[in-house]
Scaffold this active site. Structure first.
Site, PDB file in Angstrom:
ATOM      1  N   PRO A 125     -63.490  76.217  66.495  1.00 48.46           N
ATOM      2  CA  PRO A 125     -62.776  76.290  65.210  1.00 48.46           C
ATOM      3  C   PRO A 125     -63.318  77.476  64.416  1.00 48.46           C
ATOM      4  CG  PRO A 125     -64.418  74.532  65.156  1.00 48.46           C
ATOM      5  CD  PRO A 125     -64.435  75.095  66.545  1.00 48.46           C
ATOM      6  N   MET A 126     -62.441  78.337  63.941  1.00 52.27           N
ATOM      7  CA  MET A 126     -62.859  79.479  63.117  1.00 52.27           C
ATOM      8  C   MET A 126     -61.901  79.579  61.930  1.00 52.27           C
ATOM      9  SD  MET A 126     -63.839  82.409  65.927  1.00 52.27           S
ATOM     10  CE  MET A 126     -62.434  82.156  67.013  1.00 52.27           C
ATOM     11  N   GLN A 163     -60.805  69.207  61.686  1.00 53.19           N
ATOM     12  CA  GLN A 163     -62.210  69.222  61.293  1.00 53.19           C
ATOM     13  C   GLN A 163     -62.349  68.969  59.797  1.00 53.19           C
ATOM     14  OE1 GLN A 163     -64.682  72.909  61.209  1.00 53.19           O
ATOM     15  NE2 GLN A 163     -65.769  71.912  62.884  1.00 53.19           N
ATOM     16  N   CYS A 216     -71.742  74.710  59.548  1.00 53.23           N
ATOM     17  CA  CYS A 216     -71.283  75.913  58.881  1.00 53.23           C
ATOM     18  C   CYS A 216     -72.269  76.385  57.831  1.00 53.23           C
ATOM     19  CB  CYS A 216     -69.941  75.658  58.212  1.00 53.23           C
ATOM     20  SG  CYS A 216     -69.305  77.121  57.426  1.00 53.23           S
ATOM     21  N   LYS A 244     -69.751  68.562  65.261  1.00 47.38           N
ATOM     22  CA  LYS A 244     -70.151  69.933  65.642  1.00 47.38           C
ATOM     23  C   LYS A 244     -71.289  70.351  64.730  1.00 47.38           C
ATOM     24  CE  LYS A 244     -68.334  74.616  66.293  1.00 47.38           C
ATOM     25  NZ  LYS A 244     -68.845  75.373  65.143  1.00 47.38           N
ATOM     26  N   ASP A 266     -72.262  82.671  71.515  1.00 44.20           N
ATOM     27  CA  ASP A 266     -72.444  83.941  72.240  1.00 44.20           C
ATOM     28  C   ASP A 266     -71.909  83.924  73.672  1.00 44.20           C
ATOM     29  OD1 ASP A 266     -73.683  84.652  69.922  1.00 44.20           O
ATOM     30  OD2 ASP A 266     -75.705  84.841  70.768  1.00 44.20           O
ATOM     31  N   ARG A 311     -65.768  83.858  68.914  1.00 39.99           N
ATOM     32  CA  ARG A 311     -65.457  85.268  68.656  1.00 39.99           C
ATOM     33  C   ARG A 311     -64.925  86.005  69.875  1.00 39.99           C
ATOM     34  NH1 ARG A 311     -70.972  86.867  67.242  1.00 39.99           N
ATOM     35  NH2 ARG A 311     -71.334  84.995  68.468  1.00 39.99           N
TER      36      ARG A 311
HETATM   37  C1  FMN Z   1     -64.708  83.747  61.306  1.00 38.57           C
HETATM   38  C2  FMN Z   1     -65.419  82.472  61.715  1.00 38.57           C
HETATM   39  C3  FMN Z   1     -65.056  81.276  61.123  1.00 38.57           C
HETATM   40  C4  FMN Z   1     -65.698  80.082  61.494  1.00 38.57           C
HETATM   41  N1  FMN Z   1     -65.289  78.905  60.927  1.00 38.57           N
HETATM   42  C5  FMN Z   1     -65.813  77.733  61.378  1.00 38.57           C
HETATM   43  C6  FMN Z   1     -65.326  76.483  60.905  1.00 38.57           C
HETATM   44  O1  FMN Z   1     -64.417  76.414  60.073  1.00 38.57           O
HETATM   45  N2  FMN Z   1     -65.877  75.350  61.402  1.00 38.57           N
HETATM   46  C7  FMN Z   1     -66.898  75.388  62.328  1.00 38.57           C
HETATM   47  O2  FMN Z   1     -67.367  74.334  62.769  1.00 38.57           O
HETATM   48  N3  FMN Z   1     -67.379  76.555  62.794  1.00 38.57           N
HETATM   49  C8  FMN Z   1     -66.858  77.722  62.348  1.00 38.57           C
HETATM   50  N4  FMN Z   1     -67.313  78.907  62.862  1.00 38.57           N
HETATM   51  C9  FMN Z   1     -68.351  78.897  63.910  1.00 38.57           C
HETATM   52  C10 FMN Z   1     -67.730  78.894  65.293  1.00 38.57           C
HETATM   53  O3  FMN Z   1     -66.989  77.708  65.539  1.00 38.57           O
HETATM   54  C11 FMN Z   1     -68.809  79.029  66.387  1.00 38.57           C
HETATM   55  O4  FMN Z   1     -69.691  77.939  66.292  1.00 38.57           O
HETATM   56  C12 FMN Z   1     -69.614  80.331  66.245  1.00 38.57           C
HETATM   57  O5  FMN Z   1     -68.745  81.432  66.011  1.00 38.57           O
HETATM   58  C13 FMN Z   1     -70.441  80.612  67.508  1.00 38.57           C
HETATM   59  O6  FMN Z   1     -69.606  80.697  68.643  1.00 38.57           O
HETATM   60  P1  FMN Z   1     -69.190  82.143  69.288  1.00 38.57           P
HETATM   61  O7  FMN Z   1     -70.477  82.894  69.543  1.00 38.57           O
HETATM   62  O8  FMN Z   1     -68.463  81.815  70.548  1.00 38.57           O
HETATM   63  O9  FMN Z   1     -68.357  82.850  68.274  1.00 38.57           O
HETATM   64  C14 FMN Z   1     -66.722  80.113  62.479  1.00 38.57           C
HETATM   65  C15 FMN Z   1     -67.071  81.335  63.054  1.00 38.57           C
HETATM   66  C16 FMN Z   1     -66.431  82.506  62.703  1.00 38.57           C
HETATM   67  C17 FMN Z   1     -66.821  83.809  63.372  1.00 38.57           C
END
Ligand code: FMN
Length: 346
Positions: A20-21, A74, A104, A146, A209, A232
């Site tokens: 979720p982002m 979420q 978060c 999460k 990552d 990402r």
């Molecule tokens: C722009 C952005 C928004 C995010 N928003 C949320 C969110 O709303 N809820 C959440 O649990 N994590 C959020 N995250 C965290 C991601 O879900 C994830 O845990 C984190 O980016 C690490 O994973 P990755 O390295 O694959 O990006 C966000 C991350 C980014 C980059």
């Protein structure tokens, strides 16, 4: 091999999840990721503050029209009663699984002790999990959690939080391999995720990552996790899910998508995005997605500078089509330079 993950009475399509982002994983993007092989997607966070529920933004985040089941929403907050209420509100509007975000580090979230600031207060974590599960269980709605590995590196309490979660009836736990105080700095570590996975019987999802098929395989091997969650690295590259799935299944790397395939996918993404947000907002919010798609491609900076001045959906789609046409024949592979993942902003 095709592994699925059980979440209560639901089963995911496979073991590769979209993270979720907020501001990214809207309905159009979630659908696209699923089309390219993601087995499960969680929608953006909705506030647990009822005053924000009537807003257009929240309404859009709750719009799951045409989305594959299970529909997971979420929630985040620090007040057990409000969170339970938020869970019921979302269930009334079609949520089939509720995911609690305790990961978060955004200031907006942490100032009210929500998100990962909660990790310091295990008694409160327990009360929140109990309250949300108590609200959801009678409605047959599974609750997932999460979170990060802990508050800071000296206080990695993910194992205790994980046990609390399992005892409270949480159906699945996702761990991002950073602590709250790491914010988004440094590299994710997977030892804590491996320890939590080994100790729990509920499914554990590894996150943080994972940006190449090789990294995906390494994280799976190291943690023994039931699934991987990718954030990402899927931005502008939703086909990463099929690339990872192919590599896990065969040990060989899939060829990059063709220019024609990317063109079709991006134009379809834009059409759905414009439709979802409307022209004025849609053109603006699509720009960041387009920027991610063209990252590392020849002439991308110049193209983005021009594209960012366009205000109409038709002009934006035309510019994207022309740019991709200029990259080569439609059946040629996308000329990736070295697709890099954008650093996480604090
Ligand atoms: C722009 C952005 C928004 C995010 N928003 C949320 C969110 O709303 N809820 C959440 O649990 N994590 C959020 N995250 C965290 C991601 O879900 C994830 O845990 C984190 O980016 C690490 O994973 P990755 O390295 O694959 O990006 C966000 C991350 C980014 C980059």
């Amino acid at each position: 091999m095709h592994r699925t993950v059980r979440i209560g009475q639901y089963e995911t399509a496979n073991d590769l999840f979209v993270a979720p982002m907020a501001g990214v994983t809207d309905r159009p993007f979630r659908r696209l990721c699923r089309r390219f092989g993601a087995g499960y997607a969680i929608s953006e966070m909705t506030a647990s503050n009822p005053r924000l529920w009537g807003t257009e933004k929240t309404a859009r985040r709750l719009d799951h029209h045409g989305e594959a089941a299970p529909r997971t929403v979420q929630i985040a907050g620090a007040d057990p009663r409000l969170l339970a209420e938020a869970a019921r509100y979302n269930i009334d509007r079609g949520a089939q699984i509720i995911d609690i975000n305790m990961g978060c580090p955004a200031k907006k979230v942490c100032q009210v002790a929500a998100g990962s600031a909660l990790l310091r207060d295990e008694a409160l974590v327990g009360r929140i999990l109990d309250a949300v599960v108590a609200a959801c269980a009678p409605l047959q709605v599974p609750v997932t959690l999460k979170t990060r590995t802990g508050w800071d590196r000296g206080e990695r309490n993910a194992l205790r939080i994980g046990r609390l979660a399992q005892e409270a009836g949480i159906a699945l736990l996702t761990l991002h391999g950073r602590t709250r105080c790491d914010l988004y700095a440094g590299a994710a570590e997977y030892d804590t995720i491996a320890a939590v996975k080994a100790a729990l019987s509920i499914p554990v999802v590894a996150n943080g990552d994972i940006d190449t098929p090789e990294k995906a395989r390494a994280v799976l091997a190291h943690t023994g996790a039931d699934a991987l969650m990718i954030g990402r690295a899927a931005q502008g590259r939703p086909w990463i899910f099929r690339e990872i799935a192919h590599y896990l299944a065969t040990g060989t790397l899939l060829a990059p998508p063709t220019i024609g395939e990317v063109r079709a996918a991006l134009l379809e993404h834009l059409a759905e995005h414009h439709d979802f947000y409307g022209e004025r907002q849609g053109v603006r919010t699509a720009r960041k997605h387009i920027g991610w798609y063209v990252r590392g491609l020849p002439g991308a900076a110049l193209f983005c500078a021009r594209m960012n001045t366009l205000e109409a959906t038709a002009a934006q789609m035309g510019a994207v089509a022309d740019y991709l046409d200029g990259l080569g024949a439609h059946d040629a592979p996308l000329p990736y330079a070295n697709p890099t993942v954008e650093p996480l902003a604090a």
